[in-house]
Write a protein that holds these residues in place. Structure first.
Motif, PDB file in Angstrom:
ATOM      1  N   ALA A 161      -2.273   2.481  -5.896  1.00 51.93           N
ATOM      2  CA  ALA A 161      -1.961   1.332  -6.749  1.00 51.93           C
ATOM      3  C   ALA A 161      -0.468   1.286  -7.052  1.00 51.93           C
ATOM      4  O   ALA A 161       0.157   0.210  -7.018  1.00 51.93           O
ATOM      5  CB  ALA A 161      -2.766   1.402  -8.042  1.00 51.93           C
ATOM      6  N   GLN A 162       0.110   2.442  -7.339  1.00 52.92           N
ATOM      7  CA  GLN A 162       1.550   2.484  -7.601  1.00 52.92           C
ATOM      8  C   GLN A 162       2.339   2.074  -6.364  1.00 52.92           C
ATOM      9  O   GLN A 162       3.303   1.303  -6.449  1.00 52.92           O
ATOM     10  CB  GLN A 162       1.958   3.886  -8.042  1.00 52.92           C
ATOM     11  N   ALA A 163       1.921   2.552  -5.191  1.00 48.46           N
ATOM     12  CA  ALA A 163       2.645   2.237  -3.954  1.00 48.46           C
ATOM     13  C   ALA A 163       2.552   0.749  -3.617  1.00 48.46           C
ATOM     14  O   ALA A 163       3.537   0.135  -3.197  1.00 48.46           O
ATOM     15  CB  ALA A 163       2.088   3.077  -2.807  1.00 48.46           C
ATOM     16  N   PHE A 164       1.375   0.167  -3.792  1.00 42.56           N
ATOM     17  CA  PHE A 164       1.211  -1.261  -3.495  1.00 42.56           C
ATOM     18  C   PHE A 164       2.053  -2.113  -4.439  1.00 42.56           C
ATOM     19  O   PHE A 164       2.733  -3.051  -4.007  1.00 42.56           O
ATOM     20  CB  PHE A 164      -0.265  -1.657  -3.605  1.00 42.56           C
ATOM     21  N   THR A 165       1.998  -1.819  -5.731  1.00 43.71           N
ATOM     22  CA  THR A 165       2.709  -2.670  -6.694  1.00 43.71           C
ATOM     23  C   THR A 165       4.216  -2.509  -6.606  1.00 43.71           C
ATOM     24  O   THR A 165       4.956  -3.420  -6.983  1.00 43.71           O
ATOM     25  CB  THR A 165       2.238  -2.372  -8.131  1.00 43.71           C
ATOM     26  N   LEU A 166       4.691  -1.377  -6.081  1.00 41.41           N
ATOM     27  CA  LEU A 166       6.137  -1.145  -5.995  1.00 41.41           C
ATOM     28  C   LEU A 166       6.726  -1.494  -4.628  1.00 41.41           C
ATOM     29  O   LEU A 166       7.926  -1.349  -4.426  1.00 41.41           O
ATOM     30  CB  LEU A 166       6.455   0.321  -6.327  1.00 41.41           C
ATOM     31  N   SER A 167       5.890  -1.951  -3.695  1.00 39.95           N
ATOM     32  CA  SER A 167       6.403  -2.323  -2.377  1.00 39.95           C
ATOM     33  C   SER A 167       7.191  -3.628  -2.477  1.00 39.95           C
ATOM     34  O   SER A 167       6.618  -4.697  -2.692  1.00 39.95           O
ATOM     35  CB  SER A 167       5.257  -2.492  -1.373  1.00 39.95           C
ATOM     36  N   GLU A 168       8.499  -3.546  -2.291  1.00 38.71           N
ATOM     37  CA  GLU A 168       9.347  -4.734  -2.422  1.00 38.71           C
ATOM     38  C   GLU A 168       9.007  -5.770  -1.364  1.00 38.71           C
ATOM     39  O   GLU A 168       8.923  -6.964  -1.653  1.00 38.71           O
ATOM     40  CB  GLU A 168      10.823  -4.323  -2.311  1.00 38.71           C
ATOM     41  N   LYS A 169       8.772  -5.327  -0.147  1.00 38.28           N
ATOM     42  CA  LYS A 169       8.492  -6.270   0.941  1.00 38.28           C
ATOM     43  C   LYS A 169       7.154  -6.960   0.728  1.00 38.28           C
ATOM     44  O   LYS A 169       7.028  -8.180   0.936  1.00 38.28           O
ATOM     45  CB  LYS A 169       8.515  -5.546   2.284  1.00 38.28           C
ATOM     46  N   LEU A 170       6.145  -6.203   0.301  1.00 33.53           N
ATOM     47  CA  LEU A 170       4.838  -6.804   0.047  1.00 33.53           C
ATOM     48  C   LEU A 170       4.928  -7.806  -1.097  1.00 33.53           C
ATOM     49  O   LEU A 170       4.368  -8.908  -1.017  1.00 33.53           O
ATOM     50  CB  LEU A 170       3.810  -5.720  -0.278  1.00 33.53           C
ATOM     51  N   THR A 171       5.646  -7.447  -2.151  1.00 36.11           N
ATOM     52  CA  THR A 171       5.830  -8.374  -3.272  1.00 36.11           C
ATOM     53  C   THR A 171       6.503  -9.654  -2.809  1.00 36.11           C
ATOM     54  O   THR A 171       6.100 -10.763  -3.184  1.00 36.11           O
ATOM     55  CB  THR A 171       6.664  -7.708  -4.381  1.00 36.11           C
ATOM     56  N   ARG A 172       7.513  -9.509  -1.960  1.00 34.90           N
ATOM     57  CA  ARG A 172       8.231 -10.683  -1.450  1.00 34.90           C
ATOM     58  C   ARG A 172       7.303 -11.574  -0.629  1.00 34.90           C
ATOM     59  O   ARG A 172       7.328 -12.806  -0.761  1.00 34.90           O
ATOM     60  CB  ARG A 172       9.434 -10.223  -0.614  1.00 34.90           C
TER      61      ARG A 172
ATOM     62  N   ARG B 278       4.871 -13.405  -2.957  1.00 29.42           N
ATOM     63  CA  ARG B 278       5.530 -14.497  -3.677  1.00 29.42           C
ATOM     64  C   ARG B 278       5.756 -15.690  -2.749  1.00 29.42           C
ATOM     65  O   ARG B 278       5.676 -16.845  -3.180  1.00 29.42           O
ATOM     66  CB  ARG B 278       6.862 -14.014  -4.265  1.00 29.42           C
ATOM     67  N   PHE B 279       6.014 -15.426  -1.478  1.00 31.39           N
ATOM     68  CA  PHE B 279       6.114 -16.528  -0.517  1.00 31.39           C
ATOM     69  C   PHE B 279       4.777 -17.252  -0.397  1.00 31.39           C
ATOM     70  O   PHE B 279       4.725 -18.488  -0.315  1.00 31.39           O
ATOM     71  CB  PHE B 279       6.568 -16.013   0.850  1.00 31.39           C
ATOM     72  N   PHE B 280       3.670 -16.489  -0.392  1.00 31.15           N
ATOM     73  CA  PHE B 280       2.348 -17.111  -0.400  1.00 31.15           C
ATOM     74  C   PHE B 280       2.220 -18.096  -1.555  1.00 31.15           C
ATOM     75  O   PHE B 280       1.690 -19.203  -1.408  1.00 31.15           O
ATOM     76  CB  PHE B 280       1.266 -16.039  -0.562  1.00 31.15           C
ATOM     77  N   LEU B 281       2.690 -17.692  -2.724  1.00 29.62           N
ATOM     78  CA  LEU B 281       2.567 -18.528  -3.912  1.00 29.62           C
ATOM     79  C   LEU B 281       3.479 -19.742  -3.835  1.00 29.62           C
ATOM     80  O   LEU B 281       3.139 -20.818  -4.320  1.00 29.62           O
ATOM     81  CB  LEU B 281       2.888 -17.710  -5.163  1.00 29.62           C
ATOM     82  N   GLU B 282       4.639 -19.592  -3.219  1.00 25.54           N
ATOM     83  CA  GLU B 282       5.589 -20.709  -3.107  1.00 25.54           C
ATOM     84  C   GLU B 282       5.122 -21.740  -2.073  1.00 25.54           C
ATOM     85  O   GLU B 282       5.196 -22.951  -2.317  1.00 25.54           O
ATOM     86  CB  GLU B 282       6.967 -20.180  -2.718  1.00 25.54           C
ATOM     87  N   ALA B 283       4.669 -21.264  -0.924  1.00 24.37           N
ATOM     88  CA  ALA B 283       4.326 -22.170   0.178  1.00 24.37           C
ATOM     89  C   ALA B 283       2.841 -22.467   0.260  1.00 24.37           C
ATOM     90  O   ALA B 283       2.428 -23.331   1.039  1.00 24.37           O
ATOM     91  CB  ALA B 283       4.794 -21.566   1.515  1.00 24.37           C
TER      92      ALA B 283
END
Length: 650
Positions: free
Chosen positions: A380-391, A394-399
């Motif tokens: 859980a810590q690794a997933f939430t702290l992955s900068e690339k995954l977060t990016r 967020r693109f999913f949410l934008e587009a």
């Protein structure tokens, strides 16, 4: 004139401060209305197959080859056309091949550059010059515009044209110019890209696809169930994380986690290899034929089993937390007789295919062991702290969104849940019941709440609802009776594994049922279309992706290699242009390298779904409706200038 309308016109006058400027814009917009509509490109269920998807985008599903044929006819041989198309698809790679074997580079450039200009001119002919100009690379915009707009008729123009080409070559910029022209042709060949869900899972490179899409000039995405489960994992939702990691192991793609997203799985690997050290994990073989060493295969199998058991446990806790989800029949660890090695599902006793469960306490089967809990905490810590995954999320949410209405087409990934009689099926979402469009709208609000909500409890509910959307029969993204992960692993009886589809799929030729959906989304049942994916169309078994006379189109044709034996093809794309709508069924791509070196293209069978009596213009589209509204506003501003109601600015 109303005060509010006058205020709006005064604001509009800041952009168009004189009658002359307002008139010029009206003329411009009215001219645009009479251009042919741009090409829309629809694709679904890519499932991480980056190489095949990239090729389909590069060749615009065969449209670029058609433009080459239209421009050159019999002037070029088939071999020359293939070489030119390959150069357009893979300019850098093909340049290296061509220049490495030709005796005179300059001669090759002088022959090739005019060909690229002609194809580019053909691709640009349906757009305004200003739109084409905006698409041009800045370094070459002036040069490209001159070459595309100048006729070579007459000695003066011919000399000017040739002088530009010579200057490009003599200044050493020909290579870069070829790449710029090829990429411009690709861009002009697709005006709008629609991805109808499921970029993630199964294939090896969803991150590569996301990087490419994030830089695309015009795109919208309708989230699929495999997308929302990754969205939930990125927020640390345990059910989503368990699925994502288990599925990566099942397809031999743990590198997606480690190499693509920097998620450390060493603690998980150590736990799985120790806990299941002497366990053959007989029920947890890998899907497909991943190119892994024996030790890697063994690790993937053990990780897959470890995460499957953890998944069943954390899902049991979620089911208990939300009884309104109605998923109690998915709690099966407590239905196992651990001494006999059997399980009771829907009143039927089945023998288990795997009977070793060292981390399950029969007296408390859904409790994570201390080691399992630590593994999940680290993940859980690794997933939430992955900068690339977060990016990427967020693109999913934008587009992206759960559905889109565009040019009389209703786009969603799986279905609008229906009852057996064709009426809209109601679904409980945290105590409120929704159906149809209202269900989609409510779920999307919760998705955005999960990411951006200010209330901790609502954010938690939103995260957990992402897991629910992944696997619930009431979810419009899943649309099946159950997610039979437990049965697929542990029960040999295929009847127990059966996932029954929502009646939506059986009713796709029912005009009344589909009409209920169209009306609910504010569309005309006589002319609207549904475009969806999710369920692979088994072409080899005679299934047809085109239903209800072309009003319902299911475009999941098996981009995922794991599904190609089932579908018999390697994916669909749908192309909508000013002449109508064409469905393309694709054969597998050998490799991008073969496409470059051997000039192999993806062979596609094109099928006309709809052919219009007259070319569809911008005026006939949603964009046209917006332009007409702008024209009406400008005409009102022009009237205000001429009547003196608003003063022109100097």
């Amino acid at each position: 004139m109303a005060t509010s309308n006058l205020r709006y016109l005064e604001l509009l006058s800041k952009s168009f401060p004189t009658a002359a400027k307002a008139s010029a814009e009206i003329i411009n917009l009215k001219a645009i209305l009479n251009l042919p509509k741009g090409t829309e490109f629809f694709c679904s269920d890519i499932h991480g197959e980056a190489e095949a998807f990239s090729h389909i985008l590069r060749n615009a599903s065969g449209s670029i080859r058609m433009k080459v044929d239209e421009v050159f006819g019999d002037e070029l041989t088939d071999a020359q056309k293939r070489a030119l198309c390959t150069l357009i698809y893979y300019p850098q790679e093909k340049l290296a091949v061509e220049l490495g074997r030709c005796a005179d580079e300059n001669e090759w450039f002088y022959a090739t550059l005019p060909q690229l200009v002609e194809v580019c001119r053909r691709a640009a002919q349906k757009y305004t010059r200003s739109k084409v100009r905006r698409a041009m690379p800045a370094d070459f915009a002036y040069i490209i515009e001159e070459l595309m707009s100048e006729s070579t008729a007459g000695p003066d123009k011919e000399a000017y044209y040739q002088a530009i080409l010579r200057a490009v070559v003599e200044t050493g910029r020909a290579r870069e110019f070829v790449v710029a022209m090829a990429e411009l042709i690709q861009r002009l060949s697709i005006d709008q890209l629609h991805i109808v869900g499921d970029i993630y899972d199964r294939g090896p490179a969803p991150d590569t696809i996301m990087d490419a899409l994030a830089g695309y000039h015009a795109i919208d995405i309708q989230w699929g169930n495999h997308d929302v489960v990754w969205m939930g994992a990125s927020l640390g939702q345990p059910g989503c994380i368990a699925h994502v990691v288990r599925n990566c192991a099942r397809y031999g793609n743990l590198s997606i986690l480690e190499d693509a997203y920097g998620i450390n799985i060493l603690p998980l690997a150590a736990f799985a290899m120790e806990t299941y050290r002497d366990d053959p994990c007989v029920a947890f073989g890998l899907k497909g034929n991943p190119d892994l060493s024996p030790s890697e295969l063994d690790m993937n199998v053990k990780i897959q089993k470890a995460m499957a058991i953890i998944q069943f446990k954390v899902e049991g806790a979620l089911i208990d937390r939300y009884p309104e989800f109605g998923l109690d029949n998915r709690k099966l660890l407590d239905k196992i007789d651990y001494e006999r090695g059997t399980v009771v599902i829907d009143g039927v006793t089945h023998e288990l295919t795997d009977k070793l469960f060292p981390t399950v306490d029969p007296a408390d089967p859904y409790r994570l062991t201390a080691e399992e809990q630590e593994v999940m905490d680290r993940l859980a810590q690794a997933f939430t702290l992955s900068e690339k995954l977060t990016r990427h999320m967020r693109f999913f949410l934008e587009a992206g969104s759960l559905y889109k209405v565009c040019n009389n087409n209703l786009l969603f990934h799986a279905c609008v849940p229906l009852n057996a009689d064709g009426t809209l099926m109601e679904t409980d979402v945290f105590g409120k019941r929704y159906a149809g469009r209202a269900l989609y709208d409510a779920l999307e609000q919760w998705v955005r709440e999960a990411f951006f909500g200010q209330d901790d409890e609502r954010r938690r509910r939103g995260r957990d609802l992402l897991w629910w959307m992944w696997l619930s029969p009431g979810s419009p993204l899943f649309a099946k009776s159950k997610m039979a992960t437990f049965e697929l692993y542990l029960v040999a009886d295929k009847a127990a594994r059966k996932e029954h589809k929502n009646p939506f799929y059986a009713l796709q030729d029912d005009a009344q049922a589909m009409g209920n959906i169209f009306r609910d989304f504010g569309l005309d049942p006589e002319t609207a279309r549904i475009i969806c994916g999710h369920v692979p169309v088994k072409v080899k078994d005679g299934e047809d992706p085109v239903r209800l006379g072309g009003q319902v189109l299911t475009i999941d044709g098996g981009f995922s290699k794991a599904y190609q034996p089932t579908t018999g093809i390697a994916g669909y794309t749908l192309i909508s242009n000013s002449y109508g709508m064409v469905l393309a069924a694709h054969e597998p791509l050998e490799s991008a390298q073969a496409a470059v070196e051997q000039e192999l293209d993806i062979h596609s069978v094109r099928r006309v779904v709809d052919e219009v009596d007259r070319r569809t213009l911008v005026a006939d589209t949603d964009t046209g409706a917006k332009l007409k509204a702008q024209i009406a506003d400008l005409e009102e501003l022009l009237s205000a200038y001429r009547s003196g109601l608003i003063a022109e600015k100097a």
